[in-house]
Design a protein around this motif. Sequence first.
Motif, mmCIF file in Angstrom:
data_model
loop_
_atom_site.group_PDB
_atom_site.id
_atom_site.type_symbol
_atom_site.label_atom_id
_atom_site.label_comp_id
_atom_site.label_asym_id
_atom_site.label_seq_id
_atom_site.Cartn_x
_atom_site.Cartn_y
_atom_site.Cartn_z
ATOM 1 N N ALA A 1 1.074 -1.149 -0.166
ATOM 2 C CA ALA A 1 0.248 -0.349 0.007
ATOM 3 C C ALA A 1 0.820 0.204 0.007
ATOM 4 O O ALA A 1 0.246 2.346 -0.657
ATOM 5 N N VAL B 1 -4.520 2.731 1.049
ATOM 6 C CA VAL B 1 -4.014 3.241 -0.211
ATOM 7 C C VAL B 1 -5.100 4.545 0.086
ATOM 8 O O VAL B 1 -4.612 5.628 0.038
ATOM 9 N N ARG C 1 4.635 9.827 2.270
ATOM 10 C CA ARG C 1 5.753 8.033 2.473
ATOM 11 C C ARG C 1 6.297 8.595 3.957
ATOM 12 O O ARG C 1 8.026 8.443 3.915
ATOM 13 N N VAL D 1 -5.253 -3.081 1.090
ATOM 14 C CA VAL D 1 -4.455 -2.683 0.545
ATOM 15 C C VAL D 1 -5.584 -1.250 -0.141
ATOM 16 O O VAL D 1 -4.905 -0.132 -0.290
ATOM 17 N N SER D 2 -6.430 -1.499 -0.408
ATOM 18 C CA SER D 2 -7.450 -0.176 -1.393
ATOM 19 C C SER D 2 -7.754 0.247 -0.249
ATOM 20 O O SER D 2 -7.522 1.853 0.107
ATOM 21 N N ALA E 1 -3.711 8.670 0.877
ATOM 22 C CA ALA E 1 -3.623 8.802 0.148
ATOM 23 C C ALA E 1 -2.929 10.309 -0.313
ATOM 24 O O ALA E 1 -2.397 11.479 -1.022
ATOM 25 N N MET F 1 -2.036 4.562 8.015
ATOM 26 C CA MET F 1 -2.551 3.440 6.463
ATOM 27 C C MET F 1 -2.107 1.513 7.704
ATOM 28 O O MET F 1 -3.333 1.448 7.661
ATOM 29 N N GLN G 1 2.244 2.704 -2.823
ATOM 30 C CA GLN G 1 1.099 3.512 -3.959
ATOM 31 C C GLN G 1 0.430 4.559 -3.653
ATOM 32 O O GLN G 1 -0.226 5.210 -4.749
ATOM 33 N N ILE G 2 1.046 5.049 -2.613
ATOM 34 C CA ILE G 2 0.796 6.673 -2.453
ATOM 35 C C ILE G 2 1.896 6.749 -3.001
ATOM 36 O O ILE G 2 3.123 6.611 -3.140
#
Length: 71
Positions: free
Chosen positions: A23, A63, A32, A59-60, A67, A40, A26-27
């Motif tokens: 995850a 994220v 981060r 994961v969704s 985000a 998260m 993916q951002i």
Amino acid sequence: MTKTSHHFDADYVAVLREVLDIAVEQIAAEHRTPATKAKMAETIVRTAAAGETDARALVSHAVAAGAEGAP
């Protein structure tokens, strides 16, 4: 309000760590941060404790939580 305690075995915790790593990748890089990663991770654990077992769904959720970064 009653708190419910959930216990995850070591193997499942390892899976949740992998979910977090996926995850985080993916951002946006600027989000981060340790605070965002903690946000998260909390989302992953809460979602898993609520009964979600699908890694893609976890994961969704993570994220989406990360985000915009953490405040």
